[in-house]
Structure formats: C-alpha cells, structure tokens
Write a protein that holds these residues in place. Structure first.
Motif, PDB file in Angstrom:
ATOM      1  N   THR A  66     105.270 -26.774  40.759  1.00 13.72           N
ATOM      2  CA  THR A  66     105.653 -25.675  41.646  1.00 13.72           C
ATOM      3  C   THR A  66     106.843 -26.069  42.517  1.00 13.72           C
ATOM      4  N   LEU A  67     106.852 -27.295  43.025  1.00 13.97           N
ATOM      5  CA  LEU A  67     107.985 -27.750  43.836  1.00 13.97           C
ATOM      6  C   LEU A  67     109.277 -27.721  43.020  1.00 13.97           C
ATOM      7  N   ARG A  68     109.212 -28.131  41.765  1.00 15.31           N
ATOM      8  CA  ARG A  68     110.411 -28.091  40.907  1.00 15.31           C
ATOM      9  C   ARG A  68     110.899 -26.661  40.721  1.00 15.31           C
ATOM     10  N   GLU A  69     109.953 -25.740  40.485  1.00 15.56           N
ATOM     11  CA  GLU A  69     110.331 -24.334  40.310  1.00 15.56           C
ATOM     12  C   GLU A  69     110.965 -23.783  41.587  1.00 15.56           C
ATOM     13  N   LEU A  70     110.358 -24.094  42.727  1.00 17.27           N
ATOM     14  CA  LEU A  70     110.890 -23.602  43.999  1.00 17.27           C
ATOM     15  C   LEU A  70     112.273 -24.184  44.292  1.00 17.27           C
ATOM     16  N   GLU A  71     112.480 -25.431  43.893  1.00 21.19           N
ATOM     17  CA  GLU A  71     113.795 -26.053  44.067  1.00 21.19           C
ATOM     18  C   GLU A  71     114.827 -25.359  43.169  1.00 21.19           C
ATOM     19  N   THR A  72     114.454 -25.097  41.927  1.00 20.85           N
ATOM     20  CA  THR A  72     115.353 -24.401  40.994  1.00 20.85           C
ATOM     21  C   THR A  72     115.695 -23.001  41.511  1.00 20.85           C
ATOM     22  N   GLN A  73     114.729 -22.341  42.131  1.00 24.61           N
ATOM     23  CA  GLN A  73     114.939 -20.988  42.658  1.00 24.61           C
ATOM     24  C   GLN A  73     115.725 -20.984  43.971  1.00 24.61           C
ATOM     25  N   GLY A  74     115.937 -22.158  44.548  1.00 23.08           N
ATOM     26  CA  GLY A  74     116.712 -22.242  45.778  1.00 23.08           C
ATOM     27  C   GLY A  74     115.911 -21.991  47.040  1.00 23.08           C
ATOM     28  N   LEU A  75     114.571 -22.051  46.945  1.00 17.57           N
ATOM     29  CA  LEU A  75     113.730 -21.793  48.122  1.00 17.57           C
ATOM     30  C   LEU A  75     113.398 -23.065  48.895  1.00 17.57           C
ATOM     31  N   ILE A  76     113.455 -24.209  48.222  1.00 19.01           N
ATOM     32  CA  ILE A  76     113.240 -25.491  48.898  1.00 19.01           C
ATOM     33  C   ILE A  76     114.304 -26.481  48.447  1.00 19.01           C
ATOM     34  N   ARG A  77     114.411 -27.564  49.189  1.00 27.02           N
ATOM     35  CA  ARG A  77     115.350 -28.636  48.881  1.00 27.02           C
ATOM     36  C   ARG A  77     114.572 -29.948  48.817  1.00 27.02           C
ATOM     37  N   ARG A  78     114.836 -30.732  47.799  1.00 28.56           N
ATOM     38  CA  ARG A  78     114.239 -32.073  47.660  1.00 28.56           C
ATOM     39  C   ARG A  78     115.204 -33.066  48.280  1.00 28.56           C
ATOM     40  N   ASN A  79     114.701 -33.822  49.246  1.00 25.83           N
ATOM     41  CA  ASN A  79     115.517 -34.798  49.957  1.00 25.83           C
ATOM     42  C   ASN A  79     115.024 -36.195  49.614  1.00 25.83           C
ATOM     43  N   VAL A  80     115.908 -37.049  49.116  1.00 24.48           N
ATOM     44  CA  VAL A  80     115.550 -38.422  48.762  1.00 24.48           C
ATOM     45  C   VAL A  80     116.366 -39.363  49.639  1.00 24.48           C
ATOM     46  N   ARG A  81     115.663 -40.228  50.356  1.00 16.48           N
ATOM     47  CA  ARG A  81     116.334 -41.250  51.165  1.00 16.48           C
ATOM     48  C   ARG A  81     116.250 -42.554  50.394  1.00 16.48           C
ATOM     49  N   GLN A  82     117.391 -43.142  50.165  1.00 11.35           N
ATOM     50  CA  GLN A  82     117.462 -44.366  49.368  1.00 11.35           C
ATOM     51  C   GLN A  82     117.109 -45.584  50.211  1.00 11.35           C
ATOM     52  N   ILE A  83     115.817 -45.707  50.487  1.00  7.14           N
ATOM     53  CA  ILE A  83     115.288 -46.894  51.142  1.00  7.14           C
ATOM     54  C   ILE A  83     114.234 -47.457  50.202  1.00  7.14           C
ATOM     55  N   MET A  84     113.706 -48.605  50.484  1.00  5.40           N
ATOM     56  CA  MET A  84     112.671 -49.186  49.622  1.00  5.40           C
ATOM     57  C   MET A  84     111.332 -49.097  50.317  1.00  5.40           C
ATOM     58  N   PRO A  85     110.340 -48.459  49.730  1.00  6.66           N
ATOM     59  CA  PRO A  85     110.464 -47.597  48.550  1.00  6.66           C
ATOM     60  C   PRO A  85     111.167 -46.298  48.923  1.00  6.66           C
ATOM     61  N   PRO A  86     111.727 -45.585  47.934  1.00  5.59           N
ATOM     62  CA  PRO A  86     112.426 -44.326  48.240  1.00  5.59           C
ATOM     63  C   PRO A  86     111.509 -43.349  48.979  1.00  5.59           C
ATOM     64  N   HIS A  87     112.076 -42.628  49.893  1.00  8.69           N
ATOM     65  CA  HIS A  87     111.347 -41.673  50.741  1.00  8.69           C
ATOM     66  C   HIS A  87     111.761 -40.268  50.303  1.00  8.69           C
ATOM     67  N   VAL A  88     110.782 -39.472  49.833  1.00 10.27           N
ATOM     68  CA  VAL A  88     111.057 -38.117  49.364  1.00 10.27           C
ATOM     69  C   VAL A  88     110.347 -37.123  50.272  1.00 10.27           C
ATOM     70  N   ASP A  89     111.049 -36.076  50.645  1.00  7.32           N
ATOM     71  CA  ASP A  89     110.394 -34.956  51.318  1.00  7.32           C
ATOM     72  C   ASP A  89     111.014 -33.660  50.819  1.00  7.32           C
ATOM     73  N   TYR A  90     110.346 -32.576  51.134  1.00  7.75           N
ATOM     74  CA  TYR A  90     110.786 -31.246  50.727  1.00  7.75           C
ATOM     75  C   TYR A  90     110.957 -30.397  51.973  1.00  7.75           C
ATOM     76  N   SER A  91     112.010 -29.600  51.970  1.00  5.36           N
ATOM     77  CA  SER A  91     112.246 -28.725  53.121  1.00  5.36           C
ATOM     78  C   SER A  91     112.628 -27.328  52.638  1.00  5.36           C
ATOM     79  N   LEU A  92     112.322 -26.362  53.482  1.00  3.12           N
ATOM     80  CA  LEU A  92     112.694 -24.984  53.189  1.00  3.12           C
ATOM     81  C   LEU A  92     114.206 -24.829  53.315  1.00  3.12           C
ATOM     82  N   THR A  93     114.818 -24.122  52.380  1.00  2.91           N
ATOM     83  CA  THR A  93     116.217 -23.747  52.524  1.00  2.91           C
ATOM     84  C   THR A  93     116.273 -22.520  53.440  1.00  2.91           C
ATOM     85  N   GLU A  94     117.467 -22.085  53.770  1.00 10.53           N
ATOM     86  CA  GLU A  94     117.583 -20.859  54.578  1.00 10.53           C
ATOM     87  C   GLU A  94     116.930 -19.684  53.858  1.00 10.53           C
ATOM     88  N   LEU A  95     117.130 -19.594  52.536  1.00 10.40           N
ATOM     89  CA  LEU A  95     116.493 -18.528  51.761  1.00 10.40           C
ATOM     90  C   LEU A  95     114.973 -18.664  51.803  1.00 10.40           C
TER      91      LEU A  95
END
Length: 129
Positions: A66-95
């Motif tokens: 579902t997160l992948r679909e929402l990202e493709t639709q432009g409703l959320i953004r996947r944010n990856v911080r390049q630290i060890m281990p990588p830090h991933v979060d999801y945020s709402l886009t303006e849409l």
C-alpha cells in the motif's frame, strides 16, 4: 454546503478518466485511507514500524504494498536517510494532506451512521446452519 457537481458528473456514462472513477481507484485499496489518516494523526510522518503498530491487522506485506501504491500515486513520500542502518520514513505530500480532509468527512459519516452500518454488518455476516 457543498456546491453541486458539474453537469457532466451528474449523468452517465462516466468517462474512464473522470474524477469519480479516479477517486474510486484511490479508495480501492483496503488500507489506503487508514494509512493516510494514521500518517496524518502521527503528525504527517512516521517510520514503517510505528505506522504498522498504529493499525492493528495491517500485515507488513500489505503495508509495504500500500505504501508503494500511495507513493506512486503521489500521496506520500518515502524518505531515506543514508545513515547506518538506513533510516526510512514516510510522509504525506501536499496532495496527501488534502486527501485526508474528505477521508475524515467519510469517517464522520460512518460515526453518525454507526447503527445502520452495524445492521449492514450483521446482515452480511454468515448465518450458522
């Protein structure tokens, strides 16, 4: 009060790319509204583990899909911080933020009509034989 729909949305047939069909495609995923609304309630951004713990019954597989679909639709953004281990979060886009408003209107409708929804659920439940 909501203004009436434009004339071409008040009569059939509806074109494949019309607004009603496009919005129904967004709502077609079982977890779409819950994930978007939960992200909203969590301040607009959340890590996957926090998001999954906030929605009982949501499997990791369905959440990821579902997160992948929402990202493709432009409703959320996947944010990856390049630290060890990588830090991933999801945020709402303006849409995505604007999409939460009609979702909450539907939730309010469901709250106001809870008794009728309960009856529907009871009617749809399998009857023991």
């Amino acid at each position: 009060m909501t203004p009436p729909l434009p004339e071409h949305y008040r009569q059939a047939p509806f074109a494949e790319d019309c607004a009603p069909r496009r919005i129904l495609r967004l709502f077609s995923g079982k977890w779409t509204t819950m994930i978007l609304h939960t992200l909203h309630l969590l301040g607009g951004t959340a890590r996957p583990g926090k998001l999954q713990r906030s929605i009982p019954g949501l499997s990791k597989k369905m959440m990821t899909q579902t997160l992948r679909e929402l990202e493709t639709q432009g409703l959320i953004r996947r944010n990856v911080r390049q630290i060890m281990p990588p830090h991933v979060d999801y945020s709402l886009t303006e849409l995505g933020k604007t999409f939460v408003e009609p979702v909450e209107l539907l939730y309010h409708w469901a709250i106001r009509n809870a008794d009728a929804l309960d009856r529907l659920t009871q009617h749809d439940a399998p009857h023991p034989e």
